[in-house]
Design a protein around this motif. Structure first.
Motif, short mmCIF file in Angstrom:
data_model
loop_
_atom_site.label_atom_id
_atom_site.label_comp_id
_atom_site.label_asym_id
_atom_site.label_seq_id
_atom_site.Cartn_x
_atom_site.Cartn_y
_atom_site.Cartn_z
N THR A 86 37.00 45.33 49.06
CA THR A 86 37.08 45.71 47.69
C THR A 86 38.38 44.89 47.29
OG1 THR A 86 37.27 48.00 48.40
CG2 THR A 86 38.45 47.41 46.69
N ALA A 87 39.56 45.50 47.76
CA ALA A 87 40.37 43.88 46.92
C ALA A 87 40.21 42.79 47.14
CB ALA A 87 41.28 43.54 48.65
N VAL A 88 39.76 42.00 48.02
CA VAL A 88 38.84 40.72 48.11
C VAL A 88 38.33 40.57 46.60
CG1 VAL A 88 37.72 38.33 48.47
CG2 VAL A 88 38.53 39.58 49.76
N ASP A 89 36.96 41.41 46.18
CA ASP A 89 36.40 41.60 44.84
C ASP A 89 37.42 41.76 43.58
OD1 ASP A 89 33.49 41.67 43.44
OD2 ASP A 89 34.10 44.00 43.74
N VAL A 90 38.71 43.06 43.80
CA VAL A 90 38.92 43.75 42.61
C VAL A 90 39.57 42.15 42.32
CG1 VAL A 90 40.97 45.03 41.63
CG2 VAL A 90 39.01 45.95 43.32
#
Length: 412
Positions: A350-354
């Motif tokens: 999630t953090a990489v995508d966000v």
């Protein structure tokens, strides 16, 4: 036959932690962490570019009381729980993930006092650490087994090197792991604690990576280092409670990644709200009113909220497990590891995508160097490579399908 009821003895607590944090405790430490995060946020980008050893930042952590948050209150520590500590890491990572990493690793490294040191030695270690306001760095990278620890009289001699030694550049205490290769303790896994500036210990200022640039994660070399008996924290055992250090550090990672995602969203929101006009094909007057922009944020914010809910649950669960009187058993340890692995999977992805997709809402202008929106992506992209998230996915999937549990290691 007469049956006599025999009272069950109350087990002795394996660690000084017990119970769970109440709202008053988490509110107190949240406020402390938010004040520190605000200070760090004032010049986080400039300090990232300078890439200097974070001595001033370390002093800020000490002065705030965050570094002694988990230490026993009777010896001068904060007497708080892991939930409060992990929330502090999350809050700091919203503005400065490097210093959040430094603090999170400190918590894990210093926790070895409770998990590894003999009961009779713990008070000494806690008192010295609290009084000296130590930050605990580490030199334990398991993929660098390049240390030789040999018996030398009533102590040892240490030689070799370790890369990725987080906090070693600024910490007062350096935690080192090595297998004893000679003498009465041959074959045992030793936990050593060396003070900053210890003779023969050389800090190589070579940490110059894409992100997490102020985590002081440099290489450390050891040349004929004399290790006295008082530098020995303890030895590794097969106690499941001692191995909680691994799900503990992975839980730090999950909160670190979550905080980075939250920080990226907060900065992106401000940038989007400040954008004038809208795309020429849009029917909206401004970008913030554009339905495609709103849809993007709706997706990203919802995903981050879901990760936050999971992190809150697992943080509290960690306190419940590590505070079990008499020590946790293997089954509870394995169940906790799987819960933490789930968080690692979703928080990392999630953090990489966000941190990548927020640029779709903030536009080309947000890629300007002076803006620094890329700092969030650089930080999470760097740290999320610590250990392959695909292996965490395999771990969770295999457990779900077959009940398989990975062997205990410094990664599982």
């Amino acid at each position: 036959m007469t049956i006599v009821d025999t009272p069950t003895p109350t087990p002795t607590a394996r660690t000084h932690w017990g119970g769970s944090a109440d709202r008053q405790e988490t509110d107190r430490w949240d406020a402390v962490a938010e004040r520190v995060a605000a200070v760090l946020g004032e010049d986080a980008l400039a300090r990232d570019r300078a890439n200097a050893q974070p001595f001033a930042e370390a002093e800020l952590l000490k002065a705030s009381g965050l570094t002694t948050l988990l230490d026993p209150a009777e010896w001068g520590g904060g007497g708080a729980h892991w939930e409060s500590a992990l929330r502090a890491v999350r809050i700091l990572s919203r503005t400065d993930a490097s210093i959040a990493q430094l603090l999170g690793y400190h918590y894990i490294n210093s926790a070895n006092i409770a998990l590894v040191a003999p009961h009779g030695e713990r008070e000494r270690w806690h008192r010295e650490s609290i009084a000296g306001r130590w930050i605990w760095g580490d030199s334990v990278n398991p993929v660098d087994p390049n240390l030789t620890l040999t018996a030398d009289g009533d102590g040892y001699r240490l030689n070799g090197f370790k890369r990725y030694s987080t906090g070693s550049g600024v910490g007062e205490a350096l935690l080192v792991n090595a297998v004893v290769e000679s003498g009465p303790e041959h074959g045992r896994f030793a936990f050593l604690v060396l003070p900053f500036g210890h003779p023969g210990v050389e800090l190589v200022d070579d940490w110059d990576n894409l992100g997490q640039r102020l985590s002081a994660s440099n290489t450390v070399t050891y040349r004929d280092v004399r290790v006295e008996a008082r530098n020995l924290l303890g030895f590794g055992t097969d106690e499941p409670v001692q191995s909680l250090i691994t799900p503990g550090i992975q839980l730090v990672f999950g909160n670190l990644y979550l905080g980075i995602a939250q920080g990226a969203l907060a900065q992106a929101r401000a940038l989007t709200n400040a954008r004038p006009n809208a795309w020429f094909l849009s029917t909206a007057d401004t970008y913030r009113e554009d339905p495609f922009v709103q849809r993007l944020y709706g997706e990203l914010v919802s995903r981050v909220a879901a990760v936050e809910a999971l992190a809150d649950r697992v943080n509290r669960r960690f306190d419940e497990v590590i505070g079990v009187p008499g020590g946790v058993d293997a089954q509870a340890r394995a169940a906790l590891e799987i819960e933490v692995a789930r968080l690692k999977v979703v928080s990392s992805d999630t953090a990489v995508d966000v941190t990548t997709r927020v640029f779709e809402a903030t536009g080309t202008s947000s890629t300007a160097t002076r803006v620094g929106l890329d700092l969030h992506w650089r930080n999470v992209r760097t740290h999320s490579l610590h250990d392959p998230v695909d292996y965490k996915k395999l771990e969770v999937g295999a457990n779900f399908l077959t009940g398989a549990v990975q062997p205990i290691s410094l990664y599982t």
